[in-house]
Design a protein around this motif. Structure first.
Motif, short mmCIF file in Angstrom:
data_model
loop_
_atom_site.label_atom_id
_atom_site.label_comp_id
_atom_site.label_asym_id
_atom_site.label_seq_id
_atom_site.Cartn_x
_atom_site.Cartn_y
_atom_site.Cartn_z
N GLY A 74 0.83 -1.21 0.00
CA GLY A 74 0.00 0.00 0.00
C GLY A 74 0.86 1.26 0.00
N LEU A 75 0.26 2.34 -0.46
CA LEU A 75 1.03 3.58 -0.63
C LEU A 75 0.42 4.75 0.13
N VAL A 76 -0.58 4.46 0.99
CA VAL A 76 -1.27 5.56 1.68
C VAL A 76 -1.30 5.38 3.20
N LEU A 132 -0.71 -5.19 -12.14
CA LEU A 132 -0.02 -4.00 -11.65
C LEU A 132 1.44 -4.32 -11.37
N ALA A 133 2.23 -3.24 -11.26
CA ALA A 133 3.69 -3.42 -11.20
C ALA A 133 4.14 -4.20 -9.96
N SER A 134 3.41 -4.08 -8.85
CA SER A 134 3.85 -4.76 -7.62
C SER A 134 3.29 -6.18 -7.54
N TYR A 320 10.35 1.15 -18.88
CA TYR A 320 10.43 2.62 -18.75
C TYR A 320 9.28 3.15 -17.90
N ARG A 321 8.14 2.51 -17.97
CA ARG A 321 6.98 2.94 -17.19
C ARG A 321 6.93 2.28 -15.81
N GLU A 322 7.12 0.96 -15.80
CA GLU A 322 6.89 0.25 -14.53
C GLU A 322 7.99 0.52 -13.51
N HIS A 324 9.18 3.34 -12.69
CA HIS A 324 9.07 4.68 -12.09
C HIS A 324 9.01 4.62 -10.56
N THR A 325 8.16 3.73 -10.04
CA THR A 325 7.94 3.72 -8.58
C THR A 325 9.25 3.49 -7.83
N GLU A 326 10.01 2.48 -8.26
CA GLU A 326 11.26 2.18 -7.53
C GLU A 326 12.30 3.28 -7.77
N HIS A 335 6.01 12.04 -1.37
CA HIS A 335 4.58 12.09 -1.07
C HIS A 335 3.92 11.57 -2.34
N LYS A 336 3.04 10.59 -2.21
CA LYS A 336 2.44 9.98 -3.40
C LYS A 336 0.97 10.34 -3.46
N LEU A 337 0.60 11.12 -4.45
CA LEU A 337 -0.80 11.47 -4.64
C LEU A 337 -1.28 10.77 -5.90
N LEU A 368 5.50 13.07 -12.46
CA LEU A 368 4.16 12.62 -12.82
C LEU A 368 4.24 11.40 -13.74
N PHE A 369 3.35 10.47 -13.53
CA PHE A 369 3.19 9.36 -14.47
C PHE A 369 1.82 8.75 -14.18
N GLY A 370 1.38 7.82 -15.03
CA GLY A 370 0.12 7.19 -14.67
C GLY A 370 -0.62 6.60 -15.84
N HIS A 371 -1.91 6.42 -15.59
CA HIS A 371 -2.79 5.66 -16.47
C HIS A 371 -3.64 6.65 -17.25
N ALA A 372 -3.08 7.16 -18.36
CA ALA A 372 -3.71 8.27 -19.06
C ALA A 372 -5.12 7.91 -19.55
N LEU A 377 -3.53 10.26 -12.94
CA LEU A 377 -2.10 10.56 -12.86
C LEU A 377 -1.60 10.35 -11.43
N HIS A 378 -0.39 9.80 -11.31
CA HIS A 378 0.26 9.70 -10.01
C HIS A 378 1.17 10.91 -9.88
N VAL A 379 0.85 11.76 -8.92
CA VAL A 379 1.68 12.94 -8.68
C VAL A 379 2.61 12.60 -7.52
N ALA A 408 -7.61 7.86 -7.09
CA ALA A 408 -8.10 7.08 -8.23
C ALA A 408 -8.05 5.59 -7.92
N GLU A 409 -6.92 5.14 -7.31
CA GLU A 409 -6.77 3.69 -7.13
C GLU A 409 -6.03 3.30 -5.85
N HIS A 410 -5.30 4.19 -5.21
CA HIS A 410 -4.52 3.79 -4.03
C HIS A 410 -5.34 3.80 -2.75
N GLY A 411 -6.47 4.50 -2.74
CA GLY A 411 -7.28 4.61 -1.53
C GLY A 411 -6.92 5.87 -0.74
C1 MLT Z 1 1.68 2.39 -10.55
O1 MLT Z 1 0.82 2.79 -11.35
O2 MLT Z 1 2.82 2.06 -10.92
C2 MLT Z 1 1.28 2.22 -9.13
O3 MLT Z 1 0.09 2.85 -8.84
C3 MLT Z 1 2.38 2.53 -8.17
C4 MLT Z 1 2.70 3.97 -7.94
O4 MLT Z 1 1.83 4.83 -8.08
O5 MLT Z 1 3.84 4.26 -7.55
#
Ligand code: MLT
Ligand code: ZN
Length: 468
Positions: A74-76, A132-134, A320-322, A324-326, A335-337, A368-372, A377-379, A408-411
């Motif tokens: 979890g991220l929240v 998902l990436a995790s 290149y996308r997946e 990002h988190t690490e 801070h993950k929004l 910023l990245f995310g599921h366009a 977007l993950h800020v 959007a998805e992390h809660g």
């Molecule tokens: C992602 O889309 O990669 C996940 O939601 C993880 C993140 O936001 O870091």
């Protein structure tokens, strides 16, 4: 812990699955972000549903609140202790049962990882709709409890949409059994639907019946370099219309790509940088590459387009996308929004958020990245102290102004609860509180997550944002 509770828990799970040694607890006490951490008096690791029910009953009697925990991805801040709660780890509930190859359904214990379930169903011709990436650590129970989204929501919806049956332990120890579950079953309240996304505050999910999707091994991935998010969304429109089987449409930006290249040691995808990168994946029974290539021909510059069909080539583009988190995490504690706005406002949001942050929190470094395709977007904000919420406040107020959602998805977890009122009305929040009070009157399950049981006072609401 009082000796009587220790003796009771030893009888339920066995002494080896009641962890009290401080050296064994850190991985359960800090979440993936490293921003949220607490101290648990113990971690208890039941093996099955009856043991979970007995643990919940015992802890309720001794007034020890519990944080249910799966893979702790979890991220929240909702999966780790905050105020002395014990951790209820579901990872030992890791059985996969009752696979139905005709209906395309399977039952998974809460502790089964997404990857283990994928590896079980894929050779049998089926797949899990959510990815998902995790995937190697995230568990099915946690994914339902948080209504995980991921990279394929654009095609199949989030985890809640995949649940056709569920088993869960309520706060009084009763077992809610809606297994195996039927695709059509219209008999009263949709309690599994309610528990999906309840973030461990209403019940402990122990087993889940999931609908599967047919495995679609024929896949094609394209990575495009484009001048802006607006241009990427324009190309995406053309792909959506012309390329069947679109499963993912992801974006990232140069500052995130730079981190990924540096921390993951990857070579740049293109000879020159671009303002925005769009990654799309199509999948079908037949090779989707020709249709995707045709859609791209009219919409994108071939010099800034990479198309991949083989598994290693697709994985190379996805990295290149997946990663990002690490990569962000290697750079600092962010801070993950995780926000969503109507797709038509997404490009406005991306431009405005940078300007607002520069004004409100100039030290914040947004990645910023995310599921366009989902408007999500993950800020990620680097360079911000863990308890300084000035930048978060600026971002989340902008989201509300644009008619979006603060999660959007992390809660909500604990990270965003002070802003819940921005996108949920007083009536909505008080209905949610009423449900929580009805199902968990003693406040034993994940207390303080999503909202506090007692509404904030006027003084609480008027208090300045920490760091402002
Ligand atoms: C992602 O889309 O990669 C996940 O939601 C993880 C993140 O936001 O870091
Ligand atoms: Zn995401």
């Amino acid at each position: 812990m009082v000796p009587a509770l220790r003796a009771r828990l030893h009888r339920i799970v066995g002494p080896e699955h009641l962890l009290e040694d401080r050296d064994l607890l850190p991985s359960y006490e800090t979440d993936w972000t490293r921003r949220f951490t607490g101290s648990a008096p113990f971690v208890v690791r039941p093996a099955d549903t009856d043991q979970v029910a007995n643990v919940v009953t015992a802890c309720r009697q001794f007034r020890v609140p519990l944080v249910p925990q799966g893979g702790n991805t979890g991220l929240v801040g909702g999966s780790v202790p905050r105020a002395g709660e014990a951790v209820l780890s579901l990872r030992r509930l890791d059985r996969i049962e009752d696979f139905d190859p005709v209906a395309g359904e399977v039952t998974a214990g809460a502790g089964v990882t997404l990857q283990a379930l994928q590896e079980f169903v894929r050779p049998r011709g089926w797949d899990v709709a959510v990815d998902l990436a995790s995937r190697a650590s995230a568990t099915i129970g946690g994914m339902v409890a948080t209504n995980a989204g991921g990279i394929r929501v654009i095609r199949y919806g989030p985890m809640r949409h995949q649940v056709i049956g569920l088993e869960a332990v309520l706060a009084d120890g009763a077992i809610l059994a809606r297994l195996p579950g039927l695709l059509k079953d219209n008999t009263g309240y949709d309690l599994p639907g309610l528990l999906a996304g309840s973030e461990g505050t209403l019940a402990v999910v122990t087993r889940v019946r999931l609908r599967l999707i047919p495995a679609r091994p024929a896949r094609a991935v394209a990575l495009l370099g484009l001048p802006s998010l607006a241009a990427a969304l324009h190309v995406l429109q053309a792909i959506r219309r012309q390329a069947p089987g679109l499963e993912a449409a992801e974006v990232f930006f140069p500052e995130g790509l730079e981190l990924v290249l540096r921390h993951a040691g990857l070579a740049p995808p293109f000879p020159r940088p671009h303002g925005c990168y769009l990654l799309v994946e199509c999948a079908g029974a037949d090779d989707p590459a020709p249709a995707l290539a045709a859609a791209l021909e009219s919409a994108a510059d071939p010099a800034s387009t990479l198309l991949a069909v083989s598994r290693p080539d697709r994985d190379r583009l996805w990295a290149y996308r997946e990663r990002h988190t690490e990569a962000i995490s290697a750079e600092g504690i962010p801070h993950k929004l995780d926000i969503t706005v109507p797709l038509a406002r997404l490009a406005d949001f991306e431009a405005l958020v940078r300007t607002r942050l520069a004004a409100a929190a100039p030290g914040a470094r947004p990645i910023l990245f995310g599921h366009a395709g989902d408007g999500n977007l993950h800020v990620n904000l680097l360079g911000v102290a863990p308890d300084d919420e000035t930048a978060d406040d600026a971002v989340l107020r902008l989201v509300a102004d644009l008619g979006g959602s603060i999660s959007a998805e992390h809660g909500i977890g604990i990270a965003k609860k002070r802003w819940l009122h921005l996108t949920r009305s007083p009536a909505d929040i008080s209905a949610m509180r009423a449900v929580k009070r009805a199902l968990d009157p003693a406040g034993i399950l994940n207390p303080g997550v999503i909202f506090d049981l007692e509404p904030p006072t006027a003084a609480d609401e008027a208090a300045p944002v920490p760091g402002a």
